[in-house]
Design an enzyme around this catalytic site. Structure first.
Site, PDB file in Angstrom:
ATOM      1  N   LYS A  80       0.853  -1.193   0.000  1.00  0.00           N
ATOM      2  CA  LYS A  80       0.000   0.000   0.000  1.00  0.00           C
ATOM      3  C   LYS A  80       0.887   1.241   0.000  1.00  0.00           C
ATOM      4  O   LYS A  80       1.890   1.300   0.710  1.00  0.00           O
ATOM      5  CB  LYS A  80      -0.910  -0.013   1.231  1.00  0.00           C
ATOM      6  N   SER A 155      -9.651   1.743   2.981  1.00  0.00           N
ATOM      7  CA  SER A 155      -8.787   2.490   2.082  1.00  0.00           C
ATOM      8  C   SER A 155      -7.731   1.627   1.384  1.00  0.00           C
ATOM      9  O   SER A 155      -7.101   2.078   0.453  1.00  0.00           O
ATOM     10  CB  SER A 155      -8.070   3.594   2.862  1.00  0.00           C
ATOM     11  N   SER A 179      -9.793  -0.462   7.232  1.00  0.00           N
ATOM     12  CA  SER A 179      -9.188  -0.308   5.906  1.00  0.00           C
ATOM     13  C   SER A 179      -8.457  -1.531   5.355  1.00  0.00           C
ATOM     14  O   SER A 179      -8.103  -1.550   4.179  1.00  0.00           O
ATOM     15  CB  SER A 179      -8.235   0.885   5.907  1.00  0.00           C
TER      16      SER A 179
END
Ligand SMILES: [Mg+2]
Ligand SMILES: [Zn+2]
Lengths: 491, 485, 93
Positions: A80, A155, A179
């Protein structure tokens, strides 16, 4: 045999060890897949194929020398873009950091490098990890490989989509209010939010410091345990890092769950659940019983306040954490500002997207003179109460279960106009972050052809139990679906 | 005599004497090329986290204890949020409602009057970077643009806030002087005002004599020397006095001391009142400072200036005035102790240090740390005077040479061949010579003109370029003149 | 419960330049979220201690040791406006 890109990391590692495939082959399979689907899925912000190739070659050299491969060598991973990578731009999905190149590695990245990290790229995400749909990325939304008209969740939507679409075999995400777990759930994957303090936050670009944790997004529980054991452990660079011995998570996978006490907080099984999600969860509960576990209703009396408390605490911390983005030392800066006031105002106005601004505004308001007690302080007290709820629940139960997300993947644009509705999709995951406990999401069925996630919550630092329970359930549920070619990325 | 009383509270920031910064491992020393003493942490890069420097906590506690503060058993750090280009994170990690030390006091003596000044709080915080303002004046006003250097960012600071109990610029000056001396003695801070390791802001307000409530206060900044502190406060008090007497009103604002113009000027009036949005720093955990921790930082291990003063008076029999001067800085006191340790007359050492030495330091305005002469050398020289190797007069010349060259006194004396002549035969010759050259002085002496003796002594001293032992010359001349009779 | 002037004040604190459109939008949306947050006020919490750390810890400190710093070039490498080894900024006042 299934395509290499669709295998689990531990399966690939076996093949590598047995020299049945090479790391370079494996990587090529994944990169070809990226080539084929990335345009439609948009899992990545920055591809690092060259780095990956070098890592893969190095892995093969070791193998040829007859050495055992390093833990992550030759196993393509998506990271990420919220984790700092030295010399590789780290954007956090924001225009503000579009050209930011860190001068240091996040502790977890450094640990993975020592384990032979083969990183395909920096994965897409909601800007500064604020969002539940990945629609808040400056680099365009990521789409759900199960249905390109739908969101992958957020996210960590990029990492989840990448693994689901075969653009990586496993991934590293971050979880502040769900997330990791929510996108894992929406993409039919396994996602773990570790105990707060188990994994170092050093180099994780802060959203809400007291809630953030780094964790794995994988295709099964075994990979989850494998990746967790690589990133967990004390870090002197993080004052909130727990000085504890990391247990052998692989070994923890063995064993059964008969006699296990399973609590089902009724507050998390109420309104908002789609029938499909409810059905999938009920089916899981029946399975628990068939496997000899005792399933009972549990209660978390103050959990109704969790969402409100979270949407005070997280934005408040974020408003302070994001103050550093002012165009002076790094990051986006508007040209021709006449004075500092203008530089700040214009740079931040143009560098941040609407959701980030919304939360900065909300958090700044909650901390501003006259409101601190009523909002921030009160929210911290509610946090205490929720902590208490979980503690008493765990006196009675070994684990608590709930849906991960009240709904499966929703359509792009469906909730963009309505922040509150968007915030609601984290209603089951948020309490876990407020309490700092670990929780894992595993796929437990389909709702209208879309994956549904089961959330299993455990005691502080009781990841071993979580992983064992998750593995047993995973086996029993036998979920082995892949994105449907006709509606998914092949279309 | 004014009908207003000044009410002054001080806010003092002292950089703590640590090797590394407060929350990272960067070199905390002063200076260096811009931005060469930084890392991602003190530059506030995305993703970094602070880790507290134990030494900073220990030093802060040591001073807090010395200032009679209570040590909070539970203290935490807060974030103070405001935007400023010298702040890498646009918030400062500081302490707020749970500071390290609370409720202390410091006794000072001003013009014979003892004053007890309350210490509201002593807390830890991180320093900011440095802005250089590009303009003719170098002042922030009218600057075209500014340059930022973050070498100083993250250096540990101790902030000390006093109660508004100071009543005059002189009291304020003495308070800071005493505080500085204490910090030096406890090895807590270098206290170099010129280098900014000791900074002082003041809240100044006036109120009618006898009144209890506070007037509107102005905050005065940028007083970076004791002189500046005194003059800035003196100016500000007069400014407010004139305002009030002319029926005007003092506005709450921050004012900047302009040392060149000798005035304070408005730095900024607040469009909005400050709203720092303090909240507990989530990246740091609380401090639970128990007895054991307090034990090993206890200030008891160090001699405080007041105790040293007392010791100098009692042990060395110095007058109060000497003791005060010799303890004005730790280095001064150390120099004195070392010199006296060599076994020479304590008062003589004091006289030399307060006389020639201080004069030299002022003239070249340097610190005693950087002077070339060592305490041992001073003692050697004093011993030579005591033994009569050189006269007190010669000693002054020798001492000056020592200050300039750093050579030992005996080396200098040899080089210049200026040892005292006490050899009687040699003196005999010179005396005979002097007398024969001045026959009538013998007459005068016999005629009872005693000062003729003095004249002859002078002659002998001139012939020996002052090296003759005066007492000896005196005696020999007297007896010689008697014999002549 | 929250007006445009509140939004303007908060935007100033946060150093965010907002268009009139944004001001209207945030006034509405913050209103909604805060409306929803009202319920937390209703809860009686006088004897409840606030939690800022879920896992209780204290006295985490490092020893006072220096490590090599990054170079000036590295320090400035991400800055878009620099001069003579400094970060450059426009007029402050
Ligand atoms: Mg301060
Ligand atoms: Zn540093």
């Amino acid at each position: 045999m299934r395509a290499l890109y669709s295998l689990k990391a531990w399966e690939l590692r076996e093949l590598l060890r047995r020299r049945e495939v090479s790391a370079v082959e494996t990587l090529r399979s994944v990169l070809d897949r990226v080539e084929a689907v990335e345009k439609r899925v948009n899992s990545f912000i920055t591809l690092t194929a060259e780095d990956a190739r070098r890592a893969a070659e190095h892995a093969d050299e070791r193998l040829e020398k007859g050495e055992t491969p390093l833990e992550t060598a030759g196993l393509p991973m998506a990271v990420k873009d919220v984790l700092c990578t030295r010399g590789i731009r780290t954007t956090c999905g924001s225009r503000m950091l579009e050209n930011f190149v860190p001068v240091y590695d996040a502790t977890v990245v450094e640990r993975l490098r020592r384990g032979g990290l083969t990183m395909v790229g920096k994965a897409n995400m909601d800007e500064f990890a604020m969002g539940s749909s990945n629609e808040n990325s400056f680099f365009g939304p990521t789409r759900n490989p199960w249905d390109l008209d739908r969101v992958p969740g957020g996210s960590s939507g990029g990492p989840a989509a990448a693994v689901a679409a075969g653009e990586a075999v496993w991934a590293l995400g971050s979880d502040t209010g769900g997330s990791i777990r929510q996108p894992a759930s929406l993409c039919g994957l396994v996602g773990l939010k570790p105990t707060y303090g188990l994994v170092s936050r050093y180099g994780l670009v802060a959203f809400a410091s007291s809630l953030d944790q780094v964790g794995p997004i994988t295709r099964d529980v075994r990979d989850c345990a494998g990746l967790l054991s690589l990133i967990a452990g004390y870090d002197p660079m993080d004052s909130t890092s727990l000085e504890v011995d990391v247990p052998d998570y692989q070994a923890a996978l063995e064993g059964e769950i008969s006699g296990l006490k399973v609590g089902v907080p009724h507050e998390l099984m109420r309104e908002g659940l789609t029938p499909g999600v409810e059905e999938a969860v009920r089916r899981s509960l029946r399975l628990f019983q068939e496997l000899g576990a005792e399933v009972e209703e549990a209660t978390l009396p103050h959990v109704d306040y969790a969402l409100s408390a979270y949407y005070i605490i997280a934005p408040a911390e974020a408003s302070s954490n994001l103050a550093r983005y002012d165009g002076v030392r790094y990051g986006f800066r508007v040209e021709g500002a006449g004075d500092m006031m203008e530089l700040y105002g214009a740079t931040r106005a143009a560098g941040f997207g609407p959701e980030v601004k919304r939360r900065i505004m909300l958090g700044t308001y909650a901390l501003s003179a006259g409101y601190y007690e009523a909002y921030y302080s009160q929210a911290q007290k509610i946090r205490t109460l929720i902590l208490g709820d979980f503690n008493s629940a765990f006196e009675k139960f070994d684990v608590l279960v709930s849906p991960t997300s009240p709904t499966p993947a929703f359509k792009l644009g469906e909730k963009v106009e309505d922040p509150l509705a968007m915030y609601m999709s984290d209603v089951c995951t948020i309490p876990v972050n407020l309490a700092g406990i670990p929780a894992i999401s595993i796929p437990c069925g389909l709702d209208g052809g879309l994956p549904v996630g089961l959330q299993i919550m455990g005691r502080v630092l009781d990841e071993p139990t979580l992983l064992r329970v998750a593995r047993v359930m995973e086996e029993a549920l036998g979920f082995d679906e892949q994105p449907d070619p006709d509606r998914g990325v092949e279309s | 005599m004014s009908d207003y009383e000044a009410v002054i509270g001080l806010e003092i920031h002292a950089e703590l004497k640590t090797d590394s910064k407060m929350f990272c491992s960067c070199d905390a020393s002063f200076g260096g090329d811009p931005n060469t003493k930084t890392c991602p942490v003190c530059l506030g890069h995305p993703g970094v986290l602070p880790v507290l420097n134990r030494k900073a906590v220990e030093l802060a506690m040591r001073l807090a204890l010395a200032l009679n503060c209570g040590i909070s058993p539970h203290s935490i750090f807060h974030r103070k949020n405001y935007f400023y280009p010298d702040m890498p994170k646009n918030y400062q990690i500081s302490q707020y409602d749970l500071p390290l030390g609370v409720g202390g006091y410091l006794d000072i003596e001003v013009e014979g009057e003892k004053v007890r000044v309350g210490i509201t709080r002593a807390h830890l915080e991180e320093d900011t970077g440095k802005s250089i303002h590009i303009s003719e004046s170098g002042r922030i006003h009218g600057a075209v643009y500014s340059l930022e250097d973050f070498n100083r960012a993250g250096v540990p600071l101790l902030e000390i806030v006093t109660e508004p109990e100071l009543r005059s610029p002189e009291q304020a000056r003495v308070f800071v002087q005493e505080l500085k001396s204490i910090m030096e003695h406890l090895e807590v801070s270098d206290c170099k005002m010129e280098e900014g390791s000791l900074r002082c802001d003041a809240n100044v307000s006036l109120r009618p004599c006898g009144s209890e409530e506070m007037g509107v206060k102005a905050e005065v900044k940028n007083m970076n020397s004791f002189r500046a502190l005194y003059r800035a406060l003196d100016y500000e008090i007069r400014r407010q006095e004139e305002l009030l007497e002319s029926g005007g009103e003092v506005v709450q604002e921050t004012r900047h001391w302009d040392a060149d113009a000798n005035v304070t000027t408005t730095l900024r009036t607040k469009e909005y009142a400050y709203d720092y949005r303090y909240f507990p720093e989530p990246d740091l955990v609380p401090l639970e400072l128990d007895e054991s921790f307090i034990e090993n930082v206890s200030a008891g291990l160090f001699e405080m200036p007041a105790d040293r003063r007392k010791r100098f008076c009692e042990e060395y029999g110095l007058p109060e005035h000497d003791a005060v001067l010799l303890t004005s800085s730790k280095a001064m006191g150390n120099f004195y102790d070392a010199a006296v340790g060599e076994g020479v007359d304590p008062k003589a050492v004091s006289n030399w240090m307060m006389g020639e030495l201080s004069a030299f330091l002022n003239a070249h305005n340097i610190e005693i740390e950087n002077v070339r002469i060592t305490p041992v050398q001073l003692a050697m020289m004093i011993a030579m005077v005591e033994k009569g190797v050189i006269s007190g007069k010669i000693a002054k010349t020798v001492f000056e040479e020592m200050l300039n060259t750093g050579d030992d006194p005996d080396v200098i004396v040899d080089r210049k061949g200026i040892t005292q002549i006490s050899d009687e035969d040699k003196l005999e010759e010179i005396i005979v010579e002097a007398v024969s050259e001045n026959p009538n002085s013998i007459e005068d002496y016999r005629g009872g003109k005693k000062k003729a003796l003095g004249f002859l002594v002078g002659q002998v001293m001139r012939k020996t370029k002052g090296r003759a032992n005066p007492q000896l010359v005196n005696e020999m001349l007297r007896s010689y003149l008697e014999e002549q009779g | 419960m929250i007006g445009v002037e509140d939004v303007e004040y908060v935007a100033w604190l946060a150093r965010l330049e907002l268009s009139d459109e944004e001001k209207r939008m945030f006034t509405r949306q913050l209103g909604q979220v805060l409306e929803h947050a009202q319920k937390i006020k209703s809860l009686h919490t006088d004897e409840v201690e606030p939690t800022s750390h879920v896992v209780p810890m204290s006295n985490v400190m490092r020893e006072d040791r220096t490590l090599p710093c990054i170079s000036q070039e590295e320090a400035l490498s991400n800055a878009s406006w620099r001069e003579k080894g400094y970060f450059r900024v426009p007029r402050i006042l």
